[in-house]
Motif scaffolding. Structure first.
Motif, PDB file in Angstrom:
ATOM      1  N   ARG A  26       0.842  -1.215   0.000  1.00  0.00           N
ATOM      2  CA  ARG A  26       0.000   0.000   0.000  1.00  0.00           C
ATOM      3  C   ARG A  26       0.870   1.256   0.000  1.00  0.00           C
ATOM      4  O   ARG A  26       0.596   2.221  -0.706  1.00  0.00           O
ATOM      5  CB  ARG A  26      -0.925   0.018   1.217  1.00  0.00           C
ATOM      6  N   GLU A  27       1.942   1.233   0.795  1.00  0.00           N
ATOM      7  CA  GLU A  27       2.854   2.387   0.838  1.00  0.00           C
ATOM      8  C   GLU A  27       3.546   2.569  -0.505  1.00  0.00           C
ATOM      9  O   GLU A  27       3.667   3.693  -1.002  1.00  0.00           O
ATOM     10  CB  GLU A  27       3.896   2.201   1.944  1.00  0.00           C
ATOM     11  N   ARG A  28       4.019   1.477  -1.091  1.00  0.00           N
ATOM     12  CA  ARG A  28       4.708   1.573  -2.379  1.00  0.00           C
ATOM     13  C   ARG A  28       3.783   2.121  -3.467  1.00  0.00           C
ATOM     14  O   ARG A  28       4.159   3.011  -4.216  1.00  0.00           O
ATOM     15  CB  ARG A  28       5.216   0.190  -2.812  1.00  0.00           C
ATOM     16  N   VAL A  29       2.591   1.536  -3.574  1.00  0.00           N
ATOM     17  CA  VAL A  29       1.650   1.977  -4.613  1.00  0.00           C
ATOM     18  C   VAL A  29       1.197   3.404  -4.342  1.00  0.00           C
ATOM     19  O   VAL A  29       1.048   4.205  -5.265  1.00  0.00           O
ATOM     20  CB  VAL A  29       0.450   1.004  -4.715  1.00  0.00           C
ATOM     21  N   GLY A  30       1.021   3.729  -3.056  1.00  0.00           N
ATOM     22  CA  GLY A  30       0.631   5.089  -2.693  1.00  0.00           C
ATOM     23  C   GLY A  30       1.676   6.124  -3.084  1.00  0.00           C
ATOM     24  O   GLY A  30       1.360   7.293  -3.274  1.00  0.00           O
ATOM     25  N   GLY A  31       2.926   5.696  -3.223  1.00  0.00           N
ATOM     26  CA  GLY A  31       3.998   6.604  -3.623  1.00  0.00           C
ATOM     27  C   GLY A  31       4.071   6.855  -5.124  1.00  0.00           C
ATOM     28  O   GLY A  31       4.843   7.704  -5.571  1.00  0.00           O
ATOM     29  N   LEU A  32       3.285   6.123  -5.904  1.00  0.00           N
ATOM     30  CA  LEU A  32       3.271   6.333  -7.361  1.00  0.00           C
ATOM     31  C   LEU A  32       2.365   7.505  -7.690  1.00  0.00           C
ATOM     32  O   LEU A  32       1.261   7.608  -7.155  1.00  0.00           O
ATOM     33  CB  LEU A  32       2.738   5.080  -8.076  1.00  0.00           C
ATOM     34  N   ASP A  33       2.811   8.372  -8.599  1.00  0.00           N
ATOM     35  CA  ASP A  33       1.906   9.458  -8.964  1.00  0.00           C
ATOM     36  C   ASP A  33       0.914   8.965 -10.015  1.00  0.00           C
ATOM     37  O   ASP A  33       1.113   7.932 -10.663  1.00  0.00           O
ATOM     38  CB  ASP A  33       2.658  10.717  -9.411  1.00  0.00           C
ATOM     39  N   ALA A  34      -0.170   9.721 -10.180  1.00  0.00           N
ATOM     40  CA  ALA A  34      -1.263   9.306 -11.058  1.00  0.00           C
ATOM     41  C   ALA A  34      -0.789   9.120 -12.499  1.00  0.00           C
ATOM     42  O   ALA A  34      -1.212   8.185 -13.186  1.00  0.00           O
ATOM     43  CB  ALA A  34      -2.405  10.319 -10.995  1.00  0.00           C
ATOM     44  N   ALA A  35       0.091   9.980 -12.973  1.00  0.00           N
ATOM     45  CA  ALA A  35       0.576   9.882 -14.354  1.00  0.00           C
ATOM     46  C   ALA A  35       1.371   8.595 -14.561  1.00  0.00           C
ATOM     47  O   ALA A  35       1.238   7.929 -15.594  1.00  0.00           O
ATOM     48  CB  ALA A  35       1.425  11.097 -14.707  1.00  0.00           C
ATOM     49  N   ALA A  36       2.183   8.218 -13.580  1.00  0.00           N
ATOM     50  CA  ALA A  36       2.960   6.979 -13.681  1.00  0.00           C
ATOM     51  C   ALA A  36       2.039   5.770 -13.691  1.00  0.00           C
ATOM     52  O   ALA A  36       2.218   4.841 -14.494  1.00  0.00           O
ATOM     53  CB  ALA A  36       3.952   6.878 -12.522  1.00  0.00           C
ATOM     54  N   ARG A  37       1.021   5.763 -12.812  1.00  0.00           N
ATOM     55  CA  ARG A  37       0.065   4.644 -12.783  1.00  0.00           C
ATOM     56  C   ARG A  37      -0.670   4.537 -14.116  1.00  0.00           C
ATOM     57  O   ARG A  37      -0.873   3.445 -14.639  1.00  0.00           O
ATOM     58  CB  ARG A  37      -0.930   4.815 -11.640  1.00  0.00           C
TER      59      ARG A  37
END
Length: 196
Positions: A26-37
């Protein structure tokens, strides 16, 4: 592996290890910005569509992303000649799959996740050519850690037993190993962006 009570009274074992991995992811995915996702989701959709074309799969179960998950909706536009089925959640941790032809047929459902609206025809999970499923984490050799609800475990142990499975995830969700229990199903392939 059985859980063992420590001196503080907490229980360790697979369930505790899974909770810890989920928290870390959750922490790792939460650190991704919307554009990267979004960019990684597009890459994954291209890889899924290439697989579907290569294997000539006609009926494919996918899912509507909850926040932080791979967004697969562009598959409907990439391969409109295929049948795409999305899960509908029922009591007893049961999933049914319903055909969705365009984005407008998805409505807000359980836990705010989009799901097929009324009138979307159902297909038995065992009739799918491929089931693409989410997970908190995967290993490259197909171990899968779900989110803890057991919906896919229930499906894969019964109605969908024998259907090929593809897990999709961002690179930060790929781990070298995962805690597994007897009921956990492996996936046949893991699809991440960049050829992971």
């Amino acid at each position: 592996m059985e859980g063992k009570a420590s001196q503080s009274g907490t229980v360790s074992g697979p369930a505790a290890a899974k909770r810890e991995v989920r928290r870390m992811i959750r922490e790792r995915v939460g650190g991704l910005d919307a554009a990267a996702r979004e960019a990684m989701s597009r890459s994954i959709c291209l890889r899924v569509s290439a697989l579907v074309r290569e294997k000539n799969f006609r009926r494919v179960a996918v899912f509507a992303a909850r926040p932080g998950e791979v967004d697969l909706l562009s598959l409907l536009d990439l391969l409109p000649d295929r049948e795409w089925y999305f899960p509908l959640v029922h009591e007893g941790r049961r999933l049914s799959f319903h055909r969705v032809c365009h984005h407008g047929e998805l409505v807000a459902g359980s836990w705010g996740i989009r799901e097929p609206g009324p009138g979307c025809p159902e297909l038995h999970a065992g009739e799918m050519d491929l089931i693409v499923l989410p997970g908190a984490a995967f290993t490259r050799d197909g171990k899968r850690l779900g989110y803890g609800g057991g919906f896919y475990d229930t499906l894969l142990a019964g109605p969908a037993a024998g259907v090929p499975l593809a897990g999709v995830c961002f690179p930060c969700q790929l781990l070298d190993d995962l805690p597994m229990e007897a009921h956990d199903r492996h996936v046949d392939m893991v699809i991440a962006p960049g050829g992971e």
